[in-house]
Design an enzyme around this catalytic site. Structure first.
Site, short mmCIF file in Angstrom:
data_model
loop_
_atom_site.label_atom_id
_atom_site.label_comp_id
_atom_site.label_asym_id
_atom_site.label_seq_id
_atom_site.Cartn_x
_atom_site.Cartn_y
_atom_site.Cartn_z
CD1 TRP A 140 -2.11 -0.86 -0.61
CD2 TRP A 140 -3.09 1.14 -0.50
NE1 TRP A 140 -1.22 0.00 -0.01
CE2 TRP A 140 -1.78 1.23 0.08
CE3 TRP A 140 -3.88 2.28 -0.52
CZ2 TRP A 140 -1.28 2.42 0.60
CZ3 TRP A 140 -3.37 3.46 0.01
CH2 TRP A 140 -2.09 3.52 0.56
CG ASP A 141 0.82 -1.33 -3.87
OD1 ASP A 141 0.17 -1.47 -2.81
OD2 ASP A 141 2.05 -1.51 -3.92
CD GLU A 150 2.17 -1.94 5.36
OE1 GLU A 150 3.31 -2.42 5.46
OE2 GLU A 150 1.40 -2.19 4.41
CE LYS A 202 6.83 -0.19 4.92
NZ LYS A 202 6.16 -1.50 4.78
CD GLN A 203 2.88 3.12 3.50
OE1 GLN A 203 3.47 2.18 3.96
NE2 GLN A 203 2.07 3.02 2.47
#
Length: 765
Positions: free
Chosen positions: A364-365, A494, A606-607
């Site tokens: 998806w980046d 994640e 994580k993000q």
């Protein structure tokens, strides 16, 4: 200032000396590519001095091999096969002997060794002086680039100037077919982001009866074929070359001060299936190489530099007040441009073509972090990237059936050929937000470019099929007053897996329903024949339209009324908070040091997740709400993912926290140059590079597209005096120059346009 960045140039990265660790690290940074293939910035003789090289790989976009994934316990629907982009024959290899002494950085004495990557011209140069065991010297310079005008070609030129008469000089150019394993990374690692390749993954044969040296290769398992070719030309035509074991060599008696040049052209054909096509493809590649040879290295370089000049003319961002960040930013834009597939059949991997990390997979980046750069600077490339998703739509439909959804399509989390390649479904297939990410990219492309033809054909089909999947995965929950819910999913974060109603996923699905309904209604209203044909072919029923609208209106978006905080999911606030501050530094990233279930039990990110949702749809939230959520989620985020900092930085800009925005941007812009994530050796962080562009234009420029109007709310960090960038919007080119006191908007090309600067309308003529 980073050691690669010189005060003398805002365009050049310079490496000096022969420190092995520095040279190994810069293999990734000095990689060159063009979307078709890429080659790492390794030394020409790196195989003989392994401590100077992590991986010499040359990688062709989507040239991959496959093998079964081994599971301790298998379950229905698990991904079946690895897909791994494999190194192909290395065309950089060169050997130089002087009086029978073979040059490398460990033999004899090497002085004034310097390598430079010129970002403006797209050239990698190397120069040094070498003295052999007998005291004889050579001055050597090498230049290489990967062509955009001839996407198959790697061009190199070598200059050798002897200091002495009468020495025996031998030059050997080798088209390595990787029969020796020395040129493939063999490092063991438990890192799930890396898959070490310990054996050659293709068969090879040399082709006869062609003017150039040609090699036919075929992958071991996937049946993908390529032709690799080499053509060498020595400046002294009186010296005859010798061919032996795939190498071409020349023996020369040196003349003091008389420079010898070698021009090398290495070609990598398009990928094809079926050995019956090899003669045709070989002839085509040979023709391209002959044409390039007729132009000559300098002619090819001139065309290449012109191409790079055109790229920078529309895509450069200038910062006044911070030279180090200026170079870092241009470095990121340079690598972004290099990485993108340009044929509509291939995409952009998470590492571009600079390394073997993540096996060359597409994520998806691309849509969420990299495509915005192309959308506003290189819209044709943006269309090609979205076309790739259209070509794998049939595999996405198959995946939806595997997931027991009768209609629609679920795009693979990580893939090359369209099939799911992630063996860990909690952080893979469960991230069904990928459908909404792709739908958002399609919608944005149509809105920004005005390309209704794409929107009503390829875009329409993608939007309908992704919306259908969400309609089949979710349901209306009567215990929540009939709200539409999406259960057992994983959002962008994640470290929080298999939850109900991840806010980001639900919000993306809500908009996916809206995008699909909007496009279907546009087709029906216009009576567009192509669009109507698509709807008929895929069996569209008008009852679906009403169901999407109902699901969008009733989408459940979790919120904690007591804390006045947006909930990341139904369960997030019911977990204990991870003590990030007192976690030892050597325990990050957490995924390499703690069992997944340990991480999943805590509030730890994580993000960016909820913060990303609020960034994408900023106008749907009050500033006060965004500020509260930002403060909370920042406190529980480790930024173990390279995708995280740019989002937090852009939201900091939105909230007016400019010191924080600047700090995040500095980390983003210099992430690979400083090796912040400690894994740059495996390839650049391409999504983070997209995040640097977004940070400048969306963050500091404050650009948004709202109600079909470009809007800007610019804010500069205190140390910057001016930022200038350009964006393309519906066949117009707009220059934006942000100063301390004012912002200038200039329409450079196209019809007049109305934009908004904060709350003020501006008419551009």
């Amino acid at each position: 200032m980073n050691s690669l960045i010189s005060k003398d140039s805002k365009w050049v990265l310079t490496e000096k000396g022969t420190d092995p660790e520095t040279i190994r690290q810069n293999e990734t940074l000095f990689a060159l590519s063009n979307g078709h293939f890429g080659t790492r910035g390794s030394l020409e003789e790196a195989e003989r001095t392994r401590e100077y090289s992590h991986s010499e790989a040359t990688l062709v976009n989507a040239y991959y091999d496959s093998e079964l994934i081994e599971y301790g316990e298998w379950a229905y629907g698990y991904a079946e096969k690895h897909q791994t982009v494999i190194p192909v024959p290395n065309g950089k290899k060169l050997a130089i002997k002087l009086d029978n002494d073979l040059f490398d950085l460990e033999t004899g004495k090497t002085t004034v060794h310097k390598r430079q990557l010129d970002l403006k011209k797209g050239l990698l140069t190397r120069s040094f002086t070498w003295e052999n065991s007998q005291g004889h010297k050579l001055d050597i310079s090498i230049e290489r680039f990967v062509s955009y005008d001839y996407p198959e070609l790697l061009a190199q030129k070598v200059w050798i100037t002897p200091h002495d008469d009468g020495c025996d000089l031998r030059i050997v150019a080798t088209l390595d077919d990787l029969k020796e394993m020395g040129s493939i990374s063999e490092e063991e690692s438990n890192d799930p982001r890396i898959k070490a390749q310990k054996e050659r993954r293709f068969k090879s044969e040399r082709l006869e009866d062609f003017e150039n040296q040609l090699l036919h290769i075929e992958t071991n398992s996937t049946g993908l074929h390529m032709i690799v070719g080499e053509k060498n030309e020595l400046s002294d035509s009186s010296v005859q070359s010798c061919f032996e074991n795939g190498s071409e060599s020349w023996e020369i008696d040196t003349v003091k001060g008389e420079t010898i040049t070698l021009e090398r052209t290495v070609g990598y054909s398009n990928i094809f299936k079926g050995a019956s096509m090899k003669e045709e493809k070989a002839q085509k590649l040979s023709t391209v190489m002959n044409e390039a040879s007729a132009i000559g290295f300098e002619g090819l370089k001139e065309k290449h530099v012109d191409h790079m000049e055109e790229f920078w003319e529309s895509s450069d961002i200038e910062i006044e007040g911070d030279d180090e960040l200026q170079v870092g930013l241009r470095f990121n834009l340079f690598h972004l441009y290099q990485a993108a597939g340009r044929d509509g059949k291939r995409n952009m991997s998470a590492k571009g073509l600079t390394g073997e990390g993540y096996e060359g997979h597409y994520f998806w980046d691309t849509e969420m972090y990299m495509l915005p750069f192309f959308l506003y600077t290189q819209p044709k490339i943006a269309k090609h990237l979205l076309n790739y998703r259209y070509t794998i739509l049939h595999e996405a439909r198959n995946r939806a059936r595997e997931m027991a959804v009768d209609k629609g399509a679920l795009f693979a989390w990580r893939t090359i050929n369209g099939k799911e390649a992630s063996p860990y479904y909690p952080a893979g297939t469960a991230q069904i937000h990928i459908n909404g990410d792709i739908a958002h990219a399609v919608h944005s492309y149509v809105k920004v470019t005005g390309d209704r033809r794409f929107g009503m054909h390829e875009g329409l089909e993608i939007l309908v099929e992704t919306a259908r999947f969400y309609a089949g995965w979710g349901h209306f929950d009567e215990k929540r007053n009939g709200a539409f819910v999406l259960n057992d999913v994983t959002g962008p974060d994640e470290y929080t897996a298999i939850v109900n109603n991840n806010y980001y996923t639900n919000l993306m699905a809500k908009h996916n329903f809206k995008y699909a309904a909007e496009m279907v209604e546009a087709v029906l209203e216009a009576g567009d024949e192509d669009g109507l044909g698509v709807l008929e072919r895929i069996g569209f029923d008008k009852t679906e339209l009403e169901n999407w609208k109902r699901a969008a209106d009733r989408m459940f978006l979790p919120y904690d009324e007591e804390q006045e905080l947006t909930m990341q999911d139904d369960s997030f606030f019911h977990k204990e908070v991870w003590d990030i501050e007192n976690t030892p530094k050597d325990k990050f990233p957490l995924l390499l040091n703690y069992h997944p279930l340990t991480i999943y039990r805590y509030q730890v990110n994580k993000q960016a997740d909820t913060v990303l949702a609020q960034f994408l749809f900023s106008d749907e939230f009050s500033q006060e709400q965004k500020a509260r959520d930002y403060e909370y989620y920042e406190s529980v985020t480790t930024h173990d993912s390279s995708l995280s900092r740019s989002v937090f930085g852009m939201m900091a800009s939105d909230l007016g926290e400019m010191d924080k925005a600047y700090s995040y941007f500095m980390d983003t812009a210099l992430m690979d140059i400083t090796d912040m994530q400690s894994n740059t050796k495996d390839g650049v962080h391409a999504a983070n590079m997209g995040g640097t562009w977004m940070s400048m234009v969306y963050g500091f420029g404050g650009m948004r597209l709202l109600n079909d109007t470009l809007q800007f709310r610019p804010r500069l960090p205190k140390d910057w005096t001016r930022v200038t960038f350009k964006v393309q919007f519906r066949h117009r080119l707009i220059k934006v120059a942000i100063g301390k006191e004012d912002t200038e908007y200039t329409l450079l090309k196209g019809e007049p346009l109305v934009i908004r600067h904060f709350d003020e309308e501006k008419h551009l003529d």
